[in-house]
Enzyme design. Structure first.
Site, PDB file in Angstrom:
ATOM      1  CB  SER A 141      -8.761  32.925  11.218  1.00 46.19           C
ATOM      2  OG  SER A 141      -8.280  33.641  12.470  1.00 46.19           O
ATOM      3  CB  SER A 142      -9.250  38.532  11.970  1.00 47.72           C
ATOM      4  OG  SER A 142      -9.294  38.211  13.348  1.00 47.72           O
ATOM      5  CB  CYS A 143      -4.913  35.192  14.038  1.00 44.65           C
ATOM      6  SG  CYS A 143      -5.148  33.705  13.373  1.00 44.65           S
TER       7      CYS A 143
ATOM      8  CE  LYS B 150      -8.600  28.056   9.438  1.00 44.67           C
ATOM      9  NZ  LYS B 150      -9.884  27.330   8.760  1.00 44.67           N
TER      10      LYS B 150
ATOM     11  CG  HIS C  76     -11.129  31.905  20.443  1.00 40.81           C
ATOM     12  ND1 HIS C  76     -11.519  30.908  19.917  1.00 40.81           N
ATOM     13  CD2 HIS C  76     -10.180  32.341  20.076  1.00 40.81           C
ATOM     14  CE1 HIS C  76     -10.785  30.703  18.988  1.00 40.81           C
ATOM     15  NE2 HIS C  76      -9.836  31.403  19.009  1.00 40.81           N
TER      16      HIS C  76
ATOM     17  CE1 TYR D 202      -7.120  27.729  12.909  1.00 35.68           C
ATOM     18  CE2 TYR D 202      -6.669  30.364  12.930  1.00 35.68           C
ATOM     19  CZ  TYR D 202      -7.483  29.183  12.922  1.00 35.68           C
ATOM     20  OH  TYR D 202      -8.828  29.447  12.485  1.00 35.68           O
TER      21      TYR D 202
ATOM     22  N   GLY E 202     -17.508  20.397   9.086  1.00 38.05           N
ATOM     23  CA  GLY E 202     -17.291  20.762  10.251  1.00 38.05           C
ATOM     24  C   GLY E 202     -18.829  21.138  11.031  1.00 38.05           C
TER      25      GLY E 202
HETATM   26  P1  GDP Z   1      -6.553  35.870  20.398  1.00 37.24           P
HETATM   27  O1  GDP Z   1      -7.420  36.841  19.776  1.00 37.24           O
HETATM   28  O2  GDP Z   1      -6.115  34.908  19.267  1.00 37.24           O
HETATM   29  O3  GDP Z   1      -5.439  36.561  20.989  1.00 37.24           O
HETATM   30  O4  GDP Z   1      -7.322  34.623  21.281  1.00 37.24           O
HETATM   31  P2  GDP Z   1      -8.234  34.808  22.635  1.00 37.24           P
HETATM   32  O5  GDP Z   1      -9.431  35.028  22.444  1.00 37.24           O
HETATM   33  O6  GDP Z   1      -7.760  33.485  23.114  1.00 37.24           O
HETATM   34  O7  GDP Z   1      -7.420  35.679  23.756  1.00 37.24           O
HETATM   35  C1  GDP Z   1      -7.694  37.257  23.431  1.00 37.24           C
HETATM   36  C2  GDP Z   1      -7.239  38.198  24.412  1.00 37.24           C
HETATM   37  O8  GDP Z   1      -7.900  37.863  25.551  1.00 37.24           O
HETATM   38  C3  GDP Z   1      -5.843  37.821  24.929  1.00 37.24           C
HETATM   39  O9  GDP Z   1      -5.290  39.165  24.941  1.00 37.24           O
HETATM   40  C4  GDP Z   1      -5.861  36.813  26.180  1.00 37.24           C
HETATM   41  O10 GDP Z   1      -4.495  37.095  26.833  1.00 37.24           O
HETATM   42  C5  GDP Z   1      -6.859  37.691  26.734  1.00 37.24           C
HETATM   43  N1  GDP Z   1      -7.816  36.721  27.704  1.00 37.24           N
HETATM   44  C6  GDP Z   1      -8.112  37.411  28.775  1.00 37.24           C
HETATM   45  N2  GDP Z   1      -8.788  36.465  29.723  1.00 37.24           N
HETATM   46  C7  GDP Z   1      -8.743  35.341  29.051  1.00 37.24           C
HETATM   47  C8  GDP Z   1      -9.358  34.078  29.075  1.00 37.24           C
HETATM   48  O11 GDP Z   1      -9.873  33.637  30.048  1.00 37.24           O
HETATM   49  N3  GDP Z   1      -9.146  32.987  28.199  1.00 37.24           N
HETATM   50  C9  GDP Z   1      -8.626  33.462  27.010  1.00 37.24           C
HETATM   51  N4  GDP Z   1      -8.477  32.742  26.042  1.00 37.24           N
HETATM   52  N5  GDP Z   1      -8.068  34.687  26.747  1.00 37.24           N
HETATM   53  C10 GDP Z   1      -8.141  35.503  27.651  1.00 37.24           C
END
Ligand code: GDP
Length: 310
Positions: free
Chosen positions: A108-110, A141, A180, A137, A11
């Site tokens: 991953s922490s998720c 993991k 993200h 996912y 990767g």
């Molecule tokens: P998560 O950590 O697995 O939930 O992944 P993300 O990084 O995609 O999202 C983290 C948090 O950021 C969630 O509550 C999303 O709703 C919020 N968020 C706010 N704006 C955005 C955006 O523009 N993109 C993404 N991916 N998340 C967003």
């Protein structure tokens, strides 16, 4: 590892793999092995086995994975579970067959339960239901971690697993649908500023809390653990501090110098309310993160301005 060890980075074009490659090159490791996707399809067992048989790596960093943000995980659940299970199963098994001395697998922490006690200690894994938006996912993991543990138990291998928190840095995915939150905000604010727009949309309520680790800190921790840790227990890698999505948006807002308004779109999912790693185990092994969130975002923003192809 010594400087001439044969080290395979699976990767190597992704966020984590490219950081590991940079780091190992900078440290003078001279026998680094990488393969492009077009040369070896890691979802194909026969291709992975032929590759490891020919190259005989001694150390493997398993950073190949299909990853994405909250929207992508929700939209492509089959791809997330299939690719990750296939790639990790093929590499872990072939590493056993071809006598890899040590392998490091990235979780991953998720993978912690949606409503996990905070901060999340390694022993809380599998103590509750997962967050539905990224369950496929997470299941993949968790299977990878259990596979490493099982191979260690049955075959005496040295396959270690780590659980990084949310990562960011150079070579991140800046696609607005699949990325993200941190890279998405950098791009959204930058584009709004460049176009003179007055408003930017942030997903969800802004209330969820997230922890962010710069990928150069992660690669430093991975190299450290590869050289200094040989247990059969997973290790969290994070900073141990978090902030709300609203606070993150305000920080990026000021770094990008966007001057418009933020609008929270509550029709978009929030995901897990909070996920902060307990990093006491990692600290006790002798490693701590050093890159502050502010400095890390400033650097990532500069990288984005230089490399953005949008
Ligand atoms: P998560 O950590 O697995 O939930 O992944 P993300 O990084 O995609 O999202 C983290 C948090 O950021 C969630 O509550 C999303 O709703 C919020 N968020 C706010 N704006 C955005 C955006 O523009 N993109 C993404 N991916 N998340 C967003």
């Amino acid at each position: 590892m010594n400087k001439t060890s044969r080290i395979y980075i699976a990767g190597h074009t992704g966020l984590v793999g490219s950081a590991l490659l940079r780091r190992l090159e900078d440290d003078g490791y001279s026998n680094l092995i990488v393969r492009k996707h077009s040369e070896t399809d890691l979802t194909r067992q026969s291709e992975v086995e032929a590759f490891l048989k020919a190259e005989r790596p001694e150390y493997v960093f398993l950073a190949a994975a299909k990853v994405g943000g909250i929207w992508a995980n929700n939209a492509y659940p089959a791809e997330f579970i299939y690719s990750n299970l296939a790639v990790q199963t093929n590499i872990i098994h072939a590493s056993y067959v071809f006598n890899v001395k040590k392998l490091l697998f990235l979780g991953s922490s998720c993978i912690y339960p949606k409503h996990c006690l905070q901060p999340m200690k390694e022993e809380y894994l599998l103590s509750g239901y997962l967050e539905p938006t990224n369950e496929p996912y997470a299941i993949a993991k968790i299977a990878g971690i259990k596979m490493c543990e099982s191979y260690n138990r049955q075959y005496g291998t040295h396959f270690i697993s780590v659980i990084p928190t949310n990562l960011y840095g150079p070579n991140d995915n800046f696609d607005l649908e699949t990325s993200h939150v941190l890279p998405a905000m950098i791009r959204k604010f930058y584009e709004a500023k460049a176009a003179g727009r007055k408003e930017v949309e942030v997903w969800g309520t802004g209330k969820p809390r997230r922890e962010f680790l710069h990928v150069d800190d992660l690669s430093d921790a991975c190299v450290y653990l590869m050289n200094n840790y040989d247990g059969n227990e997973v290790i969290n890698i994070g900073v141990g501090e978090d902030l709300t999505i609203r606070e993150l948006s305000e920080l990026i807002y000021s770094i990008v110098e966007f001057e418009g308004k933020l609008r929270f779109d509550t029709s978009k999912p929030d995901g897990t309310p909070v996920k902060r790693l307990d990093v006491s185990k990692l600290n006790s092994i002798g490693w701590k993160a050093t890159i502050s969130l502010e400095r890390g975002i400033e650097e990532t923003y500069r990288w984005y301005l230089k490399n953005s192809v949008f």
